[in-house]
Design a protein around this motif. Structure first.
Motif, mmCIF file in Angstrom:
data_model
loop_
_atom_site.group_PDB
_atom_site.id
_atom_site.type_symbol
_atom_site.label_atom_id
_atom_site.label_comp_id
_atom_site.label_asym_id
_atom_site.label_seq_id
_atom_site.Cartn_x
_atom_site.Cartn_y
_atom_site.Cartn_z
ATOM 1 N N SER A 1 0.871 -1.214 0.107
ATOM 2 C CA SER A 1 -0.063 0.077 -0.070
ATOM 3 C C SER A 1 0.737 1.251 -0.034
ATOM 4 O O SER A 1 1.811 1.174 0.361
ATOM 5 C CB SER A 1 -1.001 0.085 1.167
ATOM 6 O OG SER A 1 -0.111 0.256 2.269
ATOM 7 N N MET A 2 0.175 2.384 -0.459
ATOM 8 C CA MET A 2 0.917 3.741 -0.246
ATOM 9 C C MET A 2 0.586 4.559 0.817
ATOM 10 O O MET A 2 0.760 5.771 1.131
ATOM 11 C CB MET A 2 0.421 4.546 -1.623
ATOM 12 C CG MET A 2 1.026 4.076 -2.734
ATOM 13 S SD MET A 2 2.476 4.304 -3.486
ATOM 14 C CE MET A 2 2.173 6.415 -3.564
ATOM 15 N N GLY A 3 0.013 3.819 1.891
ATOM 16 C CA GLY A 3 -0.608 4.438 3.090
ATOM 17 C C GLY A 3 0.599 4.659 3.903
ATOM 18 O O GLY A 3 1.896 4.459 3.833
ATOM 19 N N THR A 4 0.409 5.584 5.008
ATOM 20 C CA THR A 4 1.348 6.017 5.850
ATOM 21 C C THR A 4 1.210 5.456 7.165
ATOM 22 O O THR A 4 0.006 4.823 7.429
ATOM 23 C CB THR A 4 1.251 7.527 6.136
ATOM 24 O OG1 THR A 4 0.161 7.897 6.445
ATOM 25 C CG2 THR A 4 1.446 8.337 4.630
ATOM 26 N N GLY A 5 2.053 5.503 8.362
ATOM 27 C CA GLY A 5 1.969 4.851 9.533
ATOM 28 C C GLY A 5 2.942 3.915 9.673
ATOM 29 O O GLY A 5 3.468 3.311 8.688
ATOM 30 N N ILE A 6 3.701 3.641 10.878
ATOM 31 C CA ILE A 6 4.822 2.879 10.948
ATOM 32 C C ILE A 6 4.386 1.446 10.946
ATOM 33 O O ILE A 6 3.257 1.096 11.835
ATOM 34 C CB ILE A 6 5.532 3.276 11.953
ATOM 35 C CG1 ILE A 6 6.147 4.905 12.022
ATOM 36 C CG2 ILE A 6 6.756 2.229 12.467
ATOM 37 C CD1 ILE A 6 6.932 5.086 13.137
ATOM 38 N N GLU A 7 4.743 0.520 10.069
ATOM 39 C CA GLU A 7 4.587 -0.776 10.257
ATOM 40 C C GLU A 7 5.614 -1.423 11.102
ATOM 41 O O GLU A 7 6.736 -1.459 10.903
ATOM 42 C CB GLU A 7 4.696 -1.333 8.840
ATOM 43 C CG GLU A 7 3.675 -0.745 8.017
ATOM 44 C CD GLU A 7 3.516 -1.287 6.571
ATOM 45 O OE1 GLU A 7 4.160 -2.506 6.399
ATOM 46 O OE2 GLU A 7 3.064 -0.398 5.526
ATOM 47 N N THR A 8 5.309 -2.189 12.040
ATOM 48 C CA THR A 8 6.434 -2.948 12.866
ATOM 49 C C THR A 8 6.100 -4.447 12.862
ATOM 50 O O THR A 8 4.777 -4.664 12.844
ATOM 51 C CB THR A 8 6.332 -2.403 14.282
ATOM 52 O OG1 THR A 8 5.032 -2.447 14.938
ATOM 53 C CG2 THR A 8 6.579 -1.055 14.475
ATOM 54 N N SER A 9 7.056 -5.167 13.052
ATOM 55 C CA SER A 9 7.274 -6.545 13.177
ATOM 56 C C SER A 9 8.177 -7.063 14.031
ATOM 57 O O SER A 9 9.257 -6.456 14.077
ATOM 58 C CB SER A 9 7.191 -7.353 11.775
ATOM 59 O OG SER A 9 8.263 -6.926 11.040
ATOM 60 N N MET A 10 7.822 -8.258 14.525
ATOM 61 C CA MET A 10 8.944 -9.257 15.144
ATOM 62 C C MET A 10 9.340 -10.250 14.343
ATOM 63 O O MET A 10 8.341 -10.819 13.661
ATOM 64 C CB MET A 10 8.489 -9.616 16.675
ATOM 65 C CG MET A 10 8.077 -8.781 17.518
ATOM 66 S SD MET A 10 7.624 -9.265 19.213
ATOM 67 C CE MET A 10 6.322 -10.306 18.841
#
Length: 176
Positions: A5-14
């Motif tokens: 996606s072109m959306g904003t917002g921080i994506e986090t993962s373990m």
């Protein structure tokens, strides 16, 4: 759209892999420049050592009329230090609903002097199954690393992803 996606917002993962045997925390931010271009910044911290494993930034351009994307960027990592990368991806829909797709993708990493360090190319078949069960979407990918000559697969279920190849390399990711 190919490539996310072109959306904003921080994506986090373990993330955890059988090779490194360390838990890593990954964060990614996508900042749109226009409707088809974004700047992507991401990095990863090893929880055991407490230091960054890598930091990277790239600019990505999407070509929705061709189901393709192209990107260039740079990376600083704890192993090879500073380098550049270039990547491309093209998706071909095999069904009218877009749930079965053939992906072709490639990437080349260089050192700071533009000497090639690593090149990858792959062809993969991706099958998305919406509502596999109530509130559960599943994606299955079967791929072949063209340069390494290694078959691999991916199973993604909502927030969980398992990647593995025929050489018993594997990793698991949980999106927070």
């Amino acid at each position: 759209m190919v490539g996310g996606s072109m959306g904003t917002g921080i994506e986090t993962s373990m993330r955890y892999s059988g090779q490194s045997k360390t838990l890593r925390i990954h964060a990614k931010e996508k900042l749109p420049l226009d409707s088809k271009t974004l700047i992507q910044a991401h990095g990863e911290v090893e929880t055991g050592a407490g230091h960054p494993r890598f930091l990277a930034m790239s600019i990505r351009r999407f070509f929705p009329e061709h189901s393709a994307s192209f990107g260039v960027g740079f990376e600083f990592n704890s192993k090879d230090k500073f380098g550049y990368n270039i990547r491309g991806k093209r998706a071909l829909g095999l069904t009218s609903n877009g749930m079965l797709v053939l992906n072709m993708k490639g990437r080349c990493d260089t050192d700071k002097n533009f000497n090639q360090k690593n090149a990858r190319g792959a062809v993969e078949l991706a099958w998305s199954i919406l509502d596999f069960q109530k509130d559960q979407d599943v994606r299955v990918k079967l791929g072949y690393d063209l340069l390494g000559k290694v078959p691999y697969f991916q199973i993604r279920e909502n927030n969980w992803t398992l990647n593995a190849d025929i050489n018993c390399n594997w990793n698991v990711r949980f999106d927070l």
